[in-house]
Write an enzyme that holds these catalytic residues in place. Structure first.
Site, mmCIF file in Angstrom:
data_model
loop_
_atom_site.group_PDB
_atom_site.id
_atom_site.type_symbol
_atom_site.label_atom_id
_atom_site.label_comp_id
_atom_site.label_asym_id
_atom_site.label_seq_id
_atom_site.Cartn_x
_atom_site.Cartn_y
_atom_site.Cartn_z
ATOM 1 N N GLU A 352 28.275 39.631 35.967
ATOM 2 C CA GLU A 352 28.166 40.047 37.363
ATOM 3 C C GLU A 352 27.616 38.883 38.193
ATOM 4 O O GLU A 352 28.197 38.472 39.185
ATOM 5 C CB GLU A 352 27.237 41.254 37.474
ATOM 6 C CG GLU A 352 26.984 41.708 38.896
ATOM 7 C CD GLU A 352 25.878 42.739 38.991
ATOM 8 O OE1 GLU A 352 25.825 43.431 40.021
ATOM 9 O OE2 GLU A 352 25.060 42.852 38.065
ATOM 10 N N HIS A 353 26.458 38.375 37.786
ATOM 11 C CA HIS A 353 25.861 37.199 38.420
ATOM 12 C C HIS A 353 25.772 36.087 37.383
ATOM 13 O O HIS A 353 25.248 36.304 36.292
ATOM 14 C CB HIS A 353 24.427 37.470 38.892
ATOM 15 C CG HIS A 353 24.246 38.715 39.710
ATOM 16 N ND1 HIS A 353 23.787 39.901 39.175
ATOM 17 C CD2 HIS A 353 24.444 38.931 41.033
ATOM 18 C CE1 HIS A 353 23.698 40.802 40.138
ATOM 19 N NE2 HIS A 353 24.097 40.243 41.273
ATOM 20 N N ASP A 386 21.189 38.636 46.566
ATOM 21 C CA ASP A 386 20.849 40.055 46.692
ATOM 22 C C ASP A 386 20.523 40.428 48.131
ATOM 23 O O ASP A 386 20.684 41.587 48.520
ATOM 24 C CB ASP A 386 19.651 40.392 45.803
ATOM 25 C CG ASP A 386 20.021 40.528 44.335
ATOM 26 O OD1 ASP A 386 21.205 40.755 44.044
ATOM 27 O OD2 ASP A 386 19.117 40.396 43.485
ATOM 28 N N HIS A 445 72.279 54.010 44.845
ATOM 29 C CA HIS A 445 71.554 52.983 45.593
ATOM 30 C C HIS A 445 72.541 52.076 46.341
ATOM 31 O O HIS A 445 72.360 51.768 47.519
ATOM 32 C CB HIS A 445 70.711 52.123 44.633
ATOM 33 C CG HIS A 445 69.463 52.773 44.154
ATOM 34 N ND1 HIS A 445 69.455 53.929 43.421
ATOM 35 C CD2 HIS A 445 68.152 52.403 44.295
ATOM 36 C CE1 HIS A 445 68.218 54.256 43.113
ATOM 37 N NE2 HIS A 445 67.392 53.346 43.645
#
Length: 454
Positions: A352-353, A386, A445
């Site tokens: 995360e960090h 933070d 199509h």
């Protein structure tokens, strides 16, 4: 003198020695510290039951869960407008100033992130566009169980507002000491950002309420306000919040699985062990399940950091929580042969960090491809991110940074494609469309194009 009064704590991190071992990616992923699988499985079973309860009983379930988990008697979770106004009026002026500075930096970076629309002419009369459109409604989760994270209000709200989201709701756990409402600084931050739809709801039940909505009239005293379902749920939380987000993904969009916090520090002999120890502790104080990992090619640094942890943990405010986190299977020291192997370990871990505290840290950081956020050099600690770096602290955990991004403006935007062809432009490729549709076995199509050119 008792252990609690001792100036030095006994802190020993689990060591994983990878020196002299040539390991592949799968082996590296298995070697790095992780939360025990049994903990994740237990959380999933509990969270599934909570989600089912909120879907089935609405406000009544929310009231029961607030009593069970938060010790609060709750008639309805909506925070009155007057309480938001009072929180902003009474907040400490220095706290307000810090919140305002954090908002200003986060907003400046969020505005810079906004992607541009693209209008591309493929051929004459043929234009394909990609236009960014905000989602209509966002449900933000702000942790408040162990600490009221007012900073998370900013990290959630500012990118959503920059994206142009029209409807933002916020949920945070009720606090018994605050009359059953979320923490005062959380309420003040919400008011400062102009968010008036705030709910005293915590944990997995808040995620369920946002994902599925809650009708009025289902509470213990006739219910509360209707909680409309959202398009995206964002925000960090503990393992139960992260698990709930995973389980409702597909019903709603989520930013990432932002669970219990993680820090990894890639350091060599040039790193300051005092700084490294402080940074490991800074994240360990979040949660007993928080992960603090040091990756280094210097056994001497590892020893010095461990000694410094003993000194700093002994005097930190949340000593017991920090010691639990540092001694858990999710934390530890990984010894590597050199920075090359250290980079490989960090990319396998996908923190995360991630702090890079090495010689030529910027060049080493450029080699990291898997991380929620990378903090370069000894004066870019995680705690800066933070609060006041301008970056976002809502980041993917548990290895999901290998495929997920941290919360940003595009979390709340969708790229909508527009196709605008003239008759002549369609005629130019009509034969190719018909050919490919027949090759794939879908002749209708091709007929849908051919009918336009009788």
């Amino acid at each position: 003198m008792s252990n609690l009064e001792s100036p030095v704590a006994s802190v020993t991190l689990k060591r994983t020695d990878l020196r002299g071992r040539a390991l592949g990616l799968a082996e590296l992923k298995n070697a790095v510290p992780r939360t025990a699988a049994s903990t994740v499985a237990t959380a999933e079973a509990a969270v599934s039951a909570i989600i089912a309860d909120v879907r089935g009983r609405g406000h009544a379930a929310l009231a029961d869960l607030a009593h069970k988990f938060d010790g609060v008697a709750q008639e309805h979770p909506r925070v009155p407008a007057a309480a938001l106004a009072e929180a902003l009026e009474t907040v400490d002026p220095t706290v307000r100033a810090a919140l305002e500075e954090s908002i200003a930096r986060a907003r400046a970076f969020a505005e810079a992130q906004k992607p541009a629309n693209v209008d591309f002419q493929v051929a004459s009369g043929a234009v394909v566009s990609s236009h960014w459109v905000p989602v209509s409604r966002v449900g933000m989760y702000v942790p408040g169980g162990l600490a009221p994270l007012a900073s998370s209000v900013i990290m959630n709200a500012v990118p959503a507002q920059a994206a142009g989201v029209a409807s933002i709701a916020l949920a945070s756990p009720p606090q018994k000491e605050n009359g059953g409402m979320p923490g005062q600084t959380i309420l003040a931050a919400a008011a400062l950002l102009g968010i008036d739809e705030v709910y005293a709801m915590g944990g997995a039940q808040a995620i369920a309420a946002f994902a599925y909505g809650v009708d009025a009239g289902t509470g213990p005293n006739g219910g509360g306000d209707t909680i409309d379902p959202v398009d995206v749920v964002s925000g960090p939380g503990n393992i139960f919040v992260a698990t709930a987000k995973r389980l409702v993904k597909g019903v709603v969009g989520i930013d990432s699985e932002a669970g219990a916090t993680e820090i990894a520090v890639l350091a060599d002999s040039t790193a300051n062990p005092v700084f490294v120890a402080a940074d490991l502790i800074s994240q360990a104080e979040h949660d007993p399940n928080a992960a603090s990992v040091l990756v280094t090619d210097s056994p001497e640094l590892a020893d010095a950091v461990e000694r410094e942890l003993g000194v700093q943990v002994a005097r930190t405010a949340h000593r017991e929580r920090v010691e639990t986190a540092l001694s858990g299977p999710q934390s530890g020291i990984v010894l590597v042969d050199g920075i090359d192997q250290g980079v490989a370990v960090c990319n396998a871990y996908a923190a995360e960090h991630l702090e890079v505290v090495t010689a030529d840290a910027q060049a080493v950081a450029a080699r990291i491809i898997n991380a929620g956020a990378i903090f370069v050099g000894e004066y870019s600690p995680v705690s800066l991110g933070d609060y006041c770096a301008g970056s976002n602290h809502v980041l993917p955990t548990s290895g999901t940074a290998a495929f997920s991004s941290g919360l940003n403006v595009t979390t709340f935007l969708r790229a909508v494609q527009l196709i605008n062809y003239s008759k002549d432009a369609l005629a130019e490729v009509a034969g190719h469309v018909i050919t490919l549709s027949k090759a794939e076995g879908w002749p209708a199509h091709g007929d849908a194009v051919a009918v336009r050119f009788p």
